[in-house]
Write a protein that holds these residues in place. Sequence first.
Motif, PDB file in Angstrom:
ATOM      1  N   VAL A 158     -15.805 -46.686  24.644  1.00  0.00           N
ATOM      2  CA  VAL A 158     -15.102 -45.640  23.683  1.00  0.00           C
ATOM      3  C   VAL A 158     -14.259 -44.535  24.171  1.00  0.00           C
ATOM      4  CG1 VAL A 158     -15.066 -44.594  21.403  1.00  0.00           C
ATOM      5  CG2 VAL A 158     -16.662 -46.641  21.830  1.00  0.00           C
ATOM      6  N   ALA A 159     -12.914 -44.218  24.093  1.00  0.00           N
ATOM      7  CA  ALA A 159     -12.350 -43.007  24.414  1.00  0.00           C
ATOM      8  C   ALA A 159     -13.029 -42.000  23.541  1.00  0.00           C
ATOM      9  CB  ALA A 159     -10.986 -43.298  24.330  1.00  0.00           C
ATOM     10  N   ALA A 160     -14.149 -41.733  23.952  1.00  0.00           N
ATOM     11  CA  ALA A 160     -14.761 -40.540  22.814  1.00  0.00           C
ATOM     12  C   ALA A 160     -15.101 -39.308  23.826  1.00  0.00           C
ATOM     13  CB  ALA A 160     -16.215 -41.039  22.531  1.00  0.00           C
ATOM     14  N   MET A 161     -14.745 -38.245  23.197  1.00  0.00           N
ATOM     15  CA  MET A 161     -14.607 -36.762  23.891  1.00  0.00           C
ATOM     16  C   MET A 161     -15.161 -35.881  23.050  1.00  0.00           C
ATOM     17  SD  MET A 161     -11.018 -36.647  25.983  1.00  0.00           S
ATOM     18  CE  MET A 161     -10.146 -36.748  24.582  1.00  0.00           C
ATOM     19  N   GLY A 162     -15.142 -35.911  21.737  1.00  0.00           N
ATOM     20  CA  GLY A 162     -15.765 -35.157  20.656  1.00  0.00           C
ATOM     21  C   GLY A 162     -17.350 -35.269  20.572  1.00  0.00           C
ATOM     22  N   PRO A 163     -18.084 -34.263  19.972  1.00  0.00           N
ATOM     23  CA  PRO A 163     -19.654 -34.553  19.912  1.00  0.00           C
ATOM     24  C   PRO A 163     -19.973 -35.758  18.924  1.00  0.00           C
ATOM     25  CG  PRO A 163     -18.998 -32.285  19.778  1.00  0.00           C
ATOM     26  CD  PRO A 163     -17.570 -32.957  19.647  1.00  0.00           C
ATOM     27  N   ARG A 164     -19.330 -35.750  17.852  1.00  0.00           N
ATOM     28  CA  ARG A 164     -19.898 -36.895  17.065  1.00  0.00           C
ATOM     29  C   ARG A 164     -19.526 -38.145  17.381  1.00  0.00           C
ATOM     30  NH1 ARG A 164     -17.609 -35.964  11.206  1.00  0.00           N
ATOM     31  NH2 ARG A 164     -15.914 -35.470  12.041  1.00  0.00           N
ATOM     32  N   ALA A 165     -18.375 -38.487  18.182  1.00  0.00           N
ATOM     33  CA  ALA A 165     -17.877 -39.674  18.747  1.00  0.00           C
ATOM     34  C   ALA A 165     -18.755 -40.011  19.869  1.00  0.00           C
ATOM     35  CB  ALA A 165     -16.529 -39.702  18.943  1.00  0.00           C
ATOM     36  N   LEU A 166     -19.185 -38.888  20.663  1.00  0.00           N
ATOM     37  CA  LEU A 166     -19.988 -39.167  21.752  1.00  0.00           C
ATOM     38  C   LEU A 166     -21.467 -39.573  21.394  1.00  0.00           C
ATOM     39  CD1 LEU A 166     -18.771 -36.202  24.060  1.00  0.00           C
ATOM     40  CD2 LEU A 166     -18.732 -38.546  24.614  1.00  0.00           C
ATOM     41  N   ARG A 167     -21.772 -39.285  20.246  1.00  0.00           N
ATOM     42  CA  ARG A 167     -23.112 -39.547  19.871  1.00  0.00           C
ATOM     43  C   ARG A 167     -23.069 -41.045  19.261  1.00  0.00           C
ATOM     44  NH1 ARG A 167     -23.488 -33.879  17.996  1.00  0.00           N
ATOM     45  NH2 ARG A 167     -22.597 -34.344  16.221  1.00  0.00           N
ATOM     46  N   VAL A 168     -22.194 -41.321  18.453  1.00  0.00           N
ATOM     47  CA  VAL A 168     -22.049 -42.807  18.200  1.00  0.00           C
ATOM     48  C   VAL A 168     -21.983 -43.665  19.535  1.00  0.00           C
ATOM     49  CG1 VAL A 168     -20.708 -44.381  17.048  1.00  0.00           C
ATOM     50  CG2 VAL A 168     -21.330 -42.307  15.997  1.00  0.00           C
ATOM     51  N   THR A 169     -20.981 -43.249  20.449  1.00  0.00           N
ATOM     52  CA  THR A 169     -20.829 -44.044  21.474  1.00  0.00           C
ATOM     53  C   THR A 169     -22.039 -44.207  22.371  1.00  0.00           C
ATOM     54  OG1 THR A 169     -18.488 -43.194  21.464  1.00  0.00           O
ATOM     55  CG2 THR A 169     -19.460 -44.384  23.758  1.00  0.00           C
ATOM     56  N   GLY A 170     -22.993 -43.097  22.471  1.00  0.00           N
ATOM     57  CA  GLY A 170     -24.133 -43.106  23.265  1.00  0.00           C
ATOM     58  C   GLY A 170     -25.258 -44.330  22.598  1.00  0.00           C
ATOM     59  N   GLU A 171     -25.251 -44.300  21.137  1.00  0.00           N
ATOM     60  CA  GLU A 171     -26.148 -45.203  20.569  1.00  0.00           C
ATOM     61  C   GLU A 171     -25.544 -46.643  20.755  1.00  0.00           C
ATOM     62  OE1 GLU A 171     -26.401 -44.104  16.681  1.00  0.00           O
ATOM     63  OE2 GLU A 171     -26.760 -41.727  17.086  1.00  0.00           O
ATOM     64  N   LEU A 172     -24.153 -47.085  20.678  1.00  0.00           N
ATOM     65  CA  LEU A 172     -23.892 -48.183  20.416  1.00  0.00           C
ATOM     66  C   LEU A 172     -22.792 -48.862  21.456  1.00  0.00           C
ATOM     67  CD1 LEU A 172     -23.000 -47.853  16.680  1.00  0.00           C
ATOM     68  CD2 LEU A 172     -24.917 -48.816  17.661  1.00  0.00           C
ATOM     69  N   ALA A 173     -22.227 -48.048  22.501  1.00  0.00           N
ATOM     70  CA  ALA A 173     -21.514 -48.648  23.404  1.00  0.00           C
ATOM     71  C   ALA A 173     -22.042 -48.363  24.724  1.00  0.00           C
ATOM     72  CB  ALA A 173     -20.113 -47.833  23.016  1.00  0.00           C
ATOM     73  N   HIS A 174     -21.433 -48.781  25.826  1.00  0.00           N
ATOM     74  CA  HIS A 174     -21.786 -48.833  27.094  1.00  0.00           C
ATOM     75  C   HIS A 174     -21.312 -47.560  27.785  1.00  0.00           C
ATOM     76  CE1 HIS A 174     -22.326 -53.190  26.142  1.00  0.00           C
ATOM     77  NE2 HIS A 174     -23.140 -53.150  27.067  1.00  0.00           N
ATOM     78  N   GLY A 175     -20.299 -46.772  27.315  1.00  0.00           N
ATOM     79  CA  GLY A 175     -19.871 -45.722  27.917  1.00  0.00           C
ATOM     80  C   GLY A 175     -18.562 -45.072  27.526  1.00  0.00           C
ATOM     81  N   THR A 176     -17.972 -44.084  27.817  1.00  0.00           N
ATOM     82  CA  THR A 176     -16.824 -43.398  27.459  1.00  0.00           C
ATOM     83  C   THR A 176     -15.807 -43.394  28.422  1.00  0.00           C
ATOM     84  OG1 THR A 176     -15.892 -41.417  26.199  1.00  0.00           O
ATOM     85  CG2 THR A 176     -17.638 -40.941  28.023  1.00  0.00           C
TER      86      THR A 176
END
Length: 205
Positions: free
Chosen positions: A60-78
Motif C-alpha cells: 500500500v502506498a501508505a504514509m499517514g499514521p492511520r493508513a500505516l496502521r492498517v497496512t501493518g495489520e493487513l499488507a506486506h509493506g508500504t
Amino acid sequence: MEPVFGVAYERPITRLREFLTALRSLLVTGEADVRGETLTASPPMPTAVPGADPPPPVFVAAMGPRALRVTGELAHGTLPFLAGPRTLGEHIVPEITTVAERAGRPAPRVVAFVSGVVTDDVDAARAAAARQSAFYDTVPSYRRVIELEGAAKAADLVEIGDEKVIAAAVRRYFDAGATEVVFGATELAGEAARLRTWNLLGELA
C-alpha cells in the motif's frame, strides 16, 4: 478518486481496511465474503485462480499514521514516495513496524521510491525536477511528508549529483529503515545520465 474513478473520497481508511480484507481473502482462497460500510465483496463463485501458493505480497502506498496502521495489520509493506530519510526513520518505519509486531506479522517491507539521477549538469536537472514535481506540492498527503522532512517543496527531495552524492543518498534511505530503494530517473536528464544512474545502482546492489 473522485475525478478519475468516480468513487467518493469518503472514509478512506475504512475503505482501505475493507479493501485489503477482501483482497487478502481472494488471494488466499479465491473467495471473499466482505460486507463492509464502504464496499461489498462477495463474488458468486471462486475466482479463476483459487488462491496462490504462496499468495503474492500486497503493498500500500501508505504514509499517514492511520493508513500505516492498517497496512501493518493487513499488507506486506508500504511504498512511500517523497518521504525522505528523516520521515522514514522517525515516522513511517516505527509506525508500520510496531503495528505489524503487535499483530504477530513479519516485519513489513518499506520500499522507498526516490526521484533522482546521476549527472554533472545539476542545474538543468534541478530545473526539470522543479517542473515535474510541482504537482505533488498541491496534494495534502505529499505536502505532509514534504514538511515532515523539513523541505519546502517536493523538488527539494529529488536526489541529484554525481555517483558519490547519489550513493550517499541511497545509504541514507537504507539507514532510515528502507528495505528496498527504487530510483526513478526517467525524465530528469538525458540517456547518458540515466545509464550512469542505473550503472551506479547496479553496483550498489
